[in-house]
Motif scaffolding. Structure first.
Motif, PDB file in Angstrom:
ATOM      1  N   MET A  77      -5.398   2.298 -17.742  1.00 34.06           N
ATOM      2  CA  MET A  77      -5.966   2.131 -17.425  1.00 34.06           C
ATOM      3  C   MET A  77      -6.023   1.962 -15.966  1.00 34.06           C
ATOM      4  O   MET A  77      -6.107   1.336 -15.796  1.00 34.06           O
ATOM      5  N   PRO A  78      -4.959   2.472 -15.223  1.00 34.18           N
ATOM      6  CA  PRO A  78      -4.940   2.409 -13.292  1.00 34.18           C
ATOM      7  C   PRO A  78      -6.332   2.432 -12.969  1.00 34.18           C
ATOM      8  O   PRO A  78      -6.984   2.832 -12.798  1.00 34.18           O
ATOM      9  N   VAL A  79      -5.666   1.404 -11.893  1.00 28.18           N
ATOM     10  CA  VAL A  79      -7.091   1.077 -11.061  1.00 28.18           C
ATOM     11  C   VAL A  79      -6.601   0.989  -9.639  1.00 28.18           C
ATOM     12  O   VAL A  79      -5.367   0.515  -9.065  1.00 28.18           O
ATOM     13  N   ALA A  80      -6.942   2.309  -8.566  1.00 31.45           N
ATOM     14  CA  ALA A  80      -6.302   1.918  -7.464  1.00 31.45           C
ATOM     15  C   ALA A  80      -6.554   1.078  -7.035  1.00 31.45           C
ATOM     16  O   ALA A  80      -7.748  -0.122  -7.305  1.00 31.45           O
ATOM     17  N   ASP A  81      -6.076   1.255  -5.398  1.00 31.57           N
ATOM     18  CA  ASP A  81      -7.029  -0.338  -4.481  1.00 31.57           C
ATOM     19  C   ASP A  81      -7.796   0.243  -3.508  1.00 31.57           C
ATOM     20  O   ASP A  81      -7.928   1.314  -3.054  1.00 31.57           O
ATOM     21  N   VAL A  82      -8.403  -0.138  -2.907  1.00 34.40           N
ATOM     22  CA  VAL A  82      -9.650   0.240  -1.701  1.00 34.40           C
ATOM     23  C   VAL A  82      -9.562  -1.198  -0.511  1.00 34.40           C
ATOM     24  O   VAL A  82      -8.791  -2.115  -1.072  1.00 34.40           O
ATOM     25  N   ARG A  83      -9.507   0.007   0.267  1.00 34.77           N
ATOM     26  CA  ARG A  83     -10.032  -1.017   1.798  1.00 34.77           C
ATOM     27  C   ARG A  83     -11.031  -1.777   1.730  1.00 34.77           C
ATOM     28  O   ARG A  83     -11.789  -0.247   2.880  1.00 34.77           O
ATOM     29  N   LEU A  84     -10.953  -3.200   1.961  1.00 28.00           N
ATOM     30  CA  LEU A  84     -13.118  -3.162   2.142  1.00 28.00           C
ATOM     31  C   LEU A  84     -12.751  -3.569   3.801  1.00 28.00           C
ATOM     32  O   LEU A  84     -12.445  -4.987   4.399  1.00 28.00           O
TER      33      LEU A  84
ATOM     34  N   GLN B 214      -8.389   9.487 -14.882  1.00 28.37           N
ATOM     35  CA  GLN B 214      -7.370   9.007 -14.851  1.00 28.37           C
ATOM     36  C   GLN B 214      -5.654   8.503 -13.051  1.00 28.37           C
ATOM     37  O   GLN B 214      -4.948   8.037 -12.892  1.00 28.37           O
ATOM     38  N   ASP B 215      -6.434   8.882 -11.885  1.00 31.13           N
ATOM     39  CA  ASP B 215      -5.974   7.832 -11.128  1.00 31.13           C
ATOM     40  C   ASP B 215      -6.494   7.405 -10.076  1.00 31.13           C
ATOM     41  O   ASP B 215      -6.452   6.194  -9.429  1.00 31.13           O
TER      42      ASP B 215
ATOM     43  N   GLY C 258     -13.515  13.147 -11.779  1.00 29.83           N
ATOM     44  CA  GLY C 258     -14.825  14.254 -11.007  1.00 29.83           C
ATOM     45  C   GLY C 258     -15.667  14.666 -12.106  1.00 29.83           C
ATOM     46  O   GLY C 258     -15.232  14.583 -12.963  1.00 29.83           O
ATOM     47  N   LEU C 259     -16.791  14.655 -11.541  1.00 31.57           N
ATOM     48  CA  LEU C 259     -17.749  14.847 -12.604  1.00 31.57           C
ATOM     49  C   LEU C 259     -18.568  16.313 -12.126  1.00 31.57           C
ATOM     50  O   LEU C 259     -18.235  16.849 -10.585  1.00 31.57           O
ATOM     51  N   PRO C 260     -18.551  17.629 -12.737  1.00 30.62           N
ATOM     52  CA  PRO C 260     -19.261  18.764 -12.445  1.00 30.62           C
ATOM     53  C   PRO C 260     -20.133  18.781 -11.146  1.00 30.62           C
ATOM     54  O   PRO C 260     -21.095  17.561 -11.900  1.00 30.62           O
TER      55      PRO C 260
END
Length: 345
Positions: free
Chosen positions: A1-8, A301-302, A307-309
């Protein structure tokens, strides 16, 4: 279960966090009892899933949540981004507390929180609610003084209006704004999220699965005695039956996409945030490891959202207008109410 990083946030007060954080209100008994050892096991599970962002508050269980989080962080404090809050005084329970944001109270409460958390600083310190009797500039200034004192790295606001965010940000840079946002609760999209996107402020959605309603496990029977959800209109009387039916529609959409309903709720948030140009890090809470994995399945996955239709998004977007009842027990308690977006009873 990958977890991306974000910048707040931006500049020197920005914080890098995982794209999902753990909301620790659940380990203070808000939705039912959980023993401390079980709470610690759950926090370890979240850690093993790659999450480094934990959100708590001094009011959760009257300090219980902070104490448990402090125990968990004892040997790993610097591995996590820790957020807590000040600004709600103890009272008789949900709907009977009051906002308090004067400088003296903020200075007093941060030291108590630090003691319970077993640390000498918090990464992100929120004003939990804007005090109607204190200018938000005073509250933001007091929070900023804590940054200068080294007790806080960055400041945030919870359930602030777009105007209040601008005023506070002019006093001291605001790194994050926390408010309720989900498929069923959309008022922040009108003023709050555009303001955050414009000013470069991160947004931290709480209750992204509607306090458990938008999951595969919720049933009306799940509302036991003492469950705080009894205080919220969504879960009262005929409203609950209507909203449960809407939740079933979300579950059907989730099954079609091949993710749990909770995961779909998070994937929808990330897709909607991208449309609005907002940087988000949702903070769902749960008492169960399995439920956490269902939530995290929405990251894809990323690690930044399945992604949702377009058709799925459109059908989910249409549900909010059908929700029965309001998201809060009092319009004044949340930003949308003070912005005229949530009608008064």
């Amino acid at each position: 279960m990958p977890v991306a990083d974000v910048r707040l946030g931006t500049g020197e007060h920005a914080l890098n966090v995982t794209s999902i954080g753990y909301g620790a209100m659940s380990i203070a008994g808000a939705y039912g009892r959980i023993a401390e050892d079980a709470a610690l096991d759950l926090l370890h599970h979240v850690e093993e899933r790659g999450v480094n962002f934990i959100d708590t508050a001094n009011i959760y269980g009257d300090g219980v949540s902070e104490q448990v989080v402090g125990t968990f962080l004892r040997d790993r404090r610097h591995e996590f981004v820790l957020a807590t809050k000040v600004g709600i005084e103890k009272g008789g329970g949900v709907g009977q507390r009051r906002a308090r944001g004067d400088a003296a109270y903020i200075r007093e409460q941060v030291d108590l929180s630090l003691q319970r958390l077993g640390t000498d600083y918090v990464d992100l310190y929120y004003l939990h609610r804007v005090d109607p009797e204190v200018p938000v500039e005073e509250s933001a200034g007091a929070l900023g003084e804590l940054v200068e004192a080294g007790k806080v790295r960055a400041i945030g606001l919870s359930e602030a209006t777009g105007e209040e965010i601008r005023r506070a940000h002019a006093e001291h840079p605001v790194t994050a704004v926390q408010s309720e946002w989900s498929i069923f609760a959309r008022d922040v999209e009108t003023y709050v999220l555009p303001t955050c996107a414009e000013l470069g402020i991160g947004f931290v959605p709480y209750s992204p699965v509607g306090r458990g309603l938008i999951t595969d496990h919720f049933t009306p029977d799940a509302l036991g005695e003492g469950d705080g959800r009894h205080n919220f209109p969504w879960f009262q009387g005929e409203n609950l039956a209507v909203n449960q039916n809407l939740a079933e529609q979300v579950r059907a959409e989730a099954a079609a996409v091949g993710v749990p309903a909770a995961g779909l709720a998070l994937a929808w948030l990330f897709a909607k945030a991208a449309e609005l140009g907002a940087v988000i890090a949702p903070i769902p809470g749960t008492r169960y490891a399995q439920h956490w994995d269902e939530l995290q399945a929405g990251l894809g996955q990323d690690g930044a959202g399945v992604g949702l239709p377009a058709g799925t998004m459109a059908r989910l977007d249409a549900l909010a207008e059908q929700v029965r009842g309001e998201r809060s027990f009092s319009p004044d308690w949340v930003s949308g109410g003070r912005e005229g977006l949530i009608p008064r009873p």
